[in-house]
Design an enzyme around this catalytic site. Structure first.
Site, PDB file in Angstrom:
ATOM      1  N   CYS A 152      -8.563   7.095  -0.390  1.00  0.00           N
ATOM      2  CA  CYS A 152      -7.478   7.139  -1.361  1.00  0.00           C
ATOM      3  C   CYS A 152      -7.798   6.227  -2.545  1.00  0.00           C
ATOM      4  CB  CYS A 152      -6.165   6.726  -0.699  1.00  0.00           C
ATOM      5  SG  CYS A 152      -4.711   6.884  -1.769  1.00  0.00           S
ATOM      6  N   CYS A 153      -8.249   5.008  -2.258  1.00  0.00           N
ATOM      7  CA  CYS A 153      -8.615   4.071  -3.320  1.00  0.00           C
ATOM      8  C   CYS A 153      -9.730   4.646  -4.189  1.00  0.00           C
ATOM      9  CB  CYS A 153      -9.063   2.735  -2.726  1.00  0.00           C
ATOM     10  SG  CYS A 153      -7.729   1.717  -2.051  1.00  0.00           S
ATOM     11  N   CYS A 180      -0.700  -0.477  -5.825  1.00  0.00           N
ATOM     12  CA  CYS A 180       0.130   0.714  -5.661  1.00  0.00           C
ATOM     13  C   CYS A 180       1.386   0.357  -4.868  1.00  0.00           C
ATOM     14  CB  CYS A 180      -0.651   1.806  -4.942  1.00  0.00           C
ATOM     15  SG  CYS A 180      -2.000   2.501  -5.917  1.00  0.00           S
ATOM     16  N   CYS A 229       1.346   0.345  -1.026  1.00  0.00           N
ATOM     17  CA  CYS A 229       0.323  -0.522  -0.428  1.00  0.00           C
ATOM     18  C   CYS A 229       0.524  -1.997  -0.756  1.00  0.00           C
ATOM     19  CB  CYS A 229      -1.062  -0.078  -0.893  1.00  0.00           C
ATOM     20  SG  CYS A 229      -1.464   1.621  -0.472  1.00  0.00           S
ATOM     21  N   CYS A 286     -10.156  -2.946  -2.558  1.00  0.00           N
ATOM     22  CA  CYS A 286     -10.082  -1.492  -2.714  1.00  0.00           C
ATOM     23  C   CYS A 286     -11.443  -0.895  -3.006  1.00  0.00           C
ATOM     24  CB  CYS A 286      -9.107  -1.127  -3.831  1.00  0.00           C
ATOM     25  SG  CYS A 286      -9.619  -1.727  -5.452  1.00  0.00           S
TER      26      CYS A 286
END
Length: 236
Positions: A117-118, A200, A203, A228
């Site tokens: 995702c990162c 985010c 997170c 990340c």
């Protein structure tokens, strides 16, 4: 550029962050770009940079999952300095693939999912943003995390093949907030709610007094060495 790092470190020894920035930006005009997440450190550097040269490239990464307060400070920063900071978004195909493979919040399920995702939302857009850049300015400080303790003023970023310039490397948290107060710099309202580090929205959470300032990032993971991928140091 890599061979210049040792020279740069010696050349700018003893200079303040503002003095180093001013000399460096004038000497390497057009070769430098600053990435901001609109956190406290980045707001300090935005203020310094725009007071030196309003034409310096400043960009941010909009992952699509940022807190509203980050957009609020983005807007107030653009207004204060009369300049719209460039925004880089993830590629739609990457986010669509991520959703197809993980669902909406698959990053909670494993470290691998979170890193994917990162990568889609931050690292891939960063590579586009840094294309053609020789020197990348960051707001990193050595005391922020165990992963950053050995950080230097200038470093070589192997992944992006450029010099990383960290003007606030030796600053304390107190230094940051004194600058913000004295210069009336806009900042993210979440900092007043116990968020020393803001990423985010899904997170990031507030931290308790005495906790590591990075402990609110990806808090469901056990490792203290959490990044990340934007600032993973090159192993030599």
């Amino acid at each position: 550029m890599k061979e210049n790092i040792t020279t740069f470190i010696k050349q700018f020894e003893g200079y303040s962050a503002r003095e180093t920035l001013e000399m460096f930006l004038k000497t390497y005009k057009g070769q430098v770009s600053f990435s901001t997440s609109f956190g406290a450190e980045d707001q300090v550097l935005t203020d310094m940079i725009f007071k030196i040269d309003k034409e310096v490239s400043i960009f941010t990464l909009d992952t699509g999952r940022l807190p509203q307060s980050t957009y609020d400070v983005m807007g107030s920063t653009n207004l204060k300095y009369n300049r719209k900071i460039t925004v880089y978004f993830p590629e739609s195909k990457d986010v669509e693939k991520l959703y197809y493979e993980q669902g909406a919040n698959g990053f909670y399920e494993s470290v691998q999912n979170r890193k994917e995702c990162c990568y889609a939302r931050k690292i891939a857009p960063l590579k586009r943003a840094l294309n053609g850049v020789d020197i990348w300015i960051t707001g990193l400080r050595a005391e922020q995390s165990v992963t950053r303790e050995e950080m230097r003023l200038f470093e070589w970023d192997e992944g992006n093949a450029l010099i990383k310039f960290n003007p606030l490397v030796s600053w304390s948290e107190k230094d940051v907030w004194e600058y913000i107060k004295n210069n009336k710099v806009p900042y993210n309202a979440l900092h007043d709610k116990g968020y020393p580090s803001i990423g985010c929205e899904p997170c990031t959470r507030a931290v308790k007094e005495g906790e590591d300032i990075r402990s609110g990032r990806w808090w469901w993971e056990n490792s203290r060495h959490k990044e990340c991928g934007l600032h993973i140091k090159d192993k030599k």
